[in-house]
Design an enzyme around this catalytic site. Structure first.
Site, short mmCIF file in Angstrom:
data_model
loop_
_atom_site.label_atom_id
_atom_site.label_comp_id
_atom_site.label_asym_id
_atom_site.label_seq_id
_atom_site.Cartn_x
_atom_site.Cartn_y
_atom_site.Cartn_z
N SER A 241 -51.51 37.64 -4.07
CA SER A 241 -52.77 38.39 -4.12
C SER A 241 -52.62 39.68 -3.34
CB SER A 241 -53.90 37.56 -3.49
OG SER A 241 -53.75 37.49 -2.09
N ASP A 242 -53.32 40.72 -3.79
CA ASP A 242 -53.46 41.87 -2.90
C ASP A 242 -54.21 41.35 -1.67
OD1 ASP A 242 -53.48 44.32 -1.68
OD2 ASP A 242 -54.07 45.43 -3.48
N PHE A 243 -54.18 42.14 -0.59
CA PHE A 243 -54.68 41.62 0.68
C PHE A 243 -56.19 41.42 0.65
CE2 PHE A 243 -51.09 41.90 3.90
CZ PHE A 243 -50.14 41.66 2.92
N ALA A 245 -57.67 39.83 -1.65
CA ALA A 245 -58.15 39.89 -3.03
C ALA A 245 -58.24 38.49 -3.65
CB ALA A 245 -57.24 40.78 -3.87
#
Ligand code: BGC
Length: 700
Positions: A241-243, A245
């Site tokens: 995941s993006d941070f 996200a």
């Protein structure tokens, strides 16, 4: 190097079995707690972006994950600040991009990092995108080949590359809430294509984006992660995941394999979910196996992280960075003032980007891709220093004005034979550019990224300088296109992008002609922002629905970037693929030869000037009528070095995909019947030679 801990307990270490086989062996010995641990970000006091704890009893090293699209950033020190990715793309040189991936990977290893977040491949749909500098331009073939080359280089060092941000993360405004809504054909043909190229190159990880795609968060989207990425594209690696996200523990059921930076939804919550059966044990097994498979595939288990060194940069890194900055710089206009010659006695350098401490100069974009504390070892030169040193060799003198005083800048320009004005634009993750005017300033990375913009009107500065000096050269340090209202009054324009720590070392040899220009634009430079395809609020920045969720509708369809300008017959300031040099090239012939996977275009090109150069030979396909495709699309390219007078015939492989369209009815690629015209040349707007091709590789 096989770790000493290798023993009967870890038969997969040093084993020649396939990566999935070894991953399966490890998985078979893991406890539930260990499995959850391997898909969850852990407490991180180090200089990297994230950490996943290892499992020493199984010889599974910990993962140290770091941003690195233009060098090892985050809180690392002593690394190289490379040119931003837009400059890397502008080289159109896949061998050089692989070389950069290799030295970047080696620096990662030196810092104990074994997963890098990069390359980024979101297409430049919107020239205002605050992160445009982190990506590889507007064309899916260029972005895909660039990403693939970088991935190969990075992963050759036993470091996992992470292609990001999947998908349609094409603006920073409302980035954590916006829904990007595009038709299946548009998504497949344009926005997913570079991800596909990175997957084919073996990228071990993919990062899902902050935004929603067709109303569903990217990191929650089963159709995107499972259907497209893992299904159709057969991605064997893991999705991170993006941070922050990740939105739920249930994301595990929809294809998200790893939560970063910590286990808000994974970790203990995932353990409970598996125990309760809301996430199946087999699902967790698949997630873990994917992480392990990528680790084995790049050889990371046999090469566990080392103790980080202080200085990771090397002379090789710096020389690769310098070549990238030079090969990526694009000569946009030159009435003959460049290259500066020995007879130029007085040069005025103007603009604050030319001078000052490297960390303060806007030589990279800001945000997670920024390398804040790059190594000054052995020496970093500002453009002013480098130009002054080079000028001395020619017996000429350099004066400097930072531009804060217009009268003084004008005076310096009036007294010089040549004025070189550095114009910079500060791009930053988290916010879009308000317009296409260059904004100079400085940004701080502590406590989030905030910028202070200077009140300097750089357009006014250029106009004033050009009014008193006909030999005005503008060096643009920007992450993307800018409007150039002063274009007709200056003698030369160089797009130097955001060249990182080698800003000085790279620009002086280009201005003096010690190195030739060979970069080409990876994005269209419009005359004015309004000329582009984004005309309505629904297209940008988005319009909220009844729930308040902003939706951005990609209603321009396939007409993005040069495809729009071609279709609408709008002439941009500088077209995609454009770039001048100190020599000239003549295209004489293109011949097509069918292959098992498509066609080879054999293009003959000659250096007709008096300097050695390197030309980017570009091939575009013009579809037959009735396909719904834009007038033309880049289908292949190569960069070739040529001595004065030298002729070469280059072979450019073009896959069958180039002659197919995505069928929304069949949800599949469908070959187009009829005759394509393949046109070749040195810019999307100058394609002097052509040959026809019909289905099955036959010439028509
Ligand atoms: C960015 C990512 C980056 C991550 C970790 C996020 O804000 O969108 O590109 O990899 O931070 O620093």
């Amino acid at each position: 190097m096989v770790p000493s801990s290798a023993s009967a307990a870890c038969p997969w270490v040093g084993s020649t079995a396939s990566a999935p086989t070894k991953a399966g062996q490890v998985l078979g010995r893991m406890t539930l707690a260990e499995k959850v641990q391997l898909v969850t970000g852990a407490a991180n006091n180090g200089p990297s972006a994230g950490v996943v704890n290892g499992i020493p009893r199984l010889c599974v090293p910990r993962l140290v994950l770091n941003d690195a699209s233009a060098g090892l950033g985050n809180r690392q020190t002593g690394t190289t600040a490379f040119p931003d990715e837009i400059a890397q793309a502008a080289t159109w040189d896949t061998a050089l991009q692989t070389a950069q991936g290799r030295v970047l990977g080696a620096e990662a290893v030196a810092k104990g990092v074994n997963v890098v977040f990069g390359p980024g491949v979101n297409l430049a749909r919107n020239p205002l995108n605050g992160r445009g500098f982190e990506y590889a331009g507007e064309d899916p073939v260029l972005a895909g080949k660039t990403a693939a080359a970088l991935v190969r280089g990075i992963q050759s060092q036993h470091v996992i590359a992470t292609v990001k941000h999947l998908a349609l993360n094409d603006q920073e405004t409302h980035r954590t809430t916006v829904s990007s809504d595009a038709d299946e054909r548009v998504v497949s043909e344009l926005y997913l294509a570079p991800f596909e190229a990175a997957v084919q190159a073996g990228a071990g990880a993919a990062m899902c984006a902050y935004n929603r795609v067709s109303s569903v968060y990217a990191c929650e989207s089963a159709s995107l992660l499972q259907g497209v990425l893992k299904g159709r594209l057969r991605f064997p690696g893991f999705v991170v995941s993006d941070f922050m996200a990740t939105h739920s523990t249930g994301a595990a059921n929809r294809g998200l394999d790893m939560e970063m930076p910590t286990g808000k939804y994974y970790g203990a919550a995932l353990t409970r979910a598996v125990q309760a059966g809301s996430v199946k044990a087999s699902t967790l097994n698949d997630m873990v196996k994917r992480v392990l498979t990528s680790m084995f595939a790049v050889g990371l288990v046999d090469h566990p992280p080392r103790k980080p060194v202080g200085i990771a940069t090397t002379p090789t890194s710096v020389s690769v960075a310098t070549r990238v900055a030079q090969e990526g710089s694009v000569l946009l206009k030159n009435t003959g003032v460049l290259p500066l010659s020995g007879s130029t006695q007085r040069v005025a350098v103007i603009g604050d980007a030319a001078d000052g401490d490297g960390a303060q100069r806007a030589s990279q974009g800001y945000g997670s891709a920024h390398v804040p504390q790059f190594s000054y070892h052995p020496r970093v030169y500002s453009p002013l220093e480098a130009i002054t040193t080079r000028a001395k060799q020619s017996g000429s003198a350099v004066t400097y004005q930072d531009g804060s005083s217009l009268p003084q800048a004008v005076l310096a320009a009036a007294l010089a034979e040549v004025a070189v004005v550095f114009v910079n634009d500060v791009s930053i993750e988290g916010s879009d550019r308000p317009d296409l005017k260059p904004r100079s300033g400085t940004c701080s990375l502590t406590g989030g990224t905030t910028c202070t913009y200077s009140s300097l009107d750089q357009d006014q500065l250029v106009r004033a300088v050009a009014a008193v000096n006909p030999n005005t050269v503008v060096v643009l340090q920007t992450g993307g296109p800018v409007e150039m209202p002063w274009l007709s009054s200056v003698a030369a324009v160089v797009e130097n992008w955001l060249p990182g720590q080698v800003d000085g070392a790279s620009i002086a040899p280009l201005l003096y002609g010690d190195v030739n220009f060979s970069g080409k634009l990876p994005v269209t430079f419009p005359v004015a922002l309004e000329d582009g395809p984004l005309k309505t609020a629904a297209q940008y920045p988005g319009v909220p629905d009844a729930r308040g969720v902003p939706h951005v509708r990609y209603s321009e369809g396939l007409l993005m970037g040069y495809r729009w300008y071609d279709a609408k017959k709008v002439t941009p300031a500088f077209p995609f693929g454009f770039g001048l040099s100190y020599t000239s090239y003549r295209y004489s012939k293109v011949r097509l030869v069918g292959t098992s996977t498509g066609v080879n275009a054999l293009v003959t090109v000659q250096n007709t000037g008096s300097r050695t150069g390197a030309e980017v030979v570009q091939v575009y396909a013009v579809p037959p009528a009735g396909t719904g495709e834009p007038p033309k699309a880049l289908v292949g390219y190569t960069k070739v070095a040529l001595k004065p007078g030298q002729t070469a015939t280059v072979t450019i492989p073009i896959p069958n995909r180039a002659f197919s369209v995505w069928s929304t009815a069949r949800h599949a690629w469908t070959p187009v019947a009829g005759c394509f015209l393949l046109r070749a040349g040195g810019s999307s707007a100058a394609l002097p030679i052509a040959s026809g091709l019909s289905r099955g590789g036959k010439v028509c």
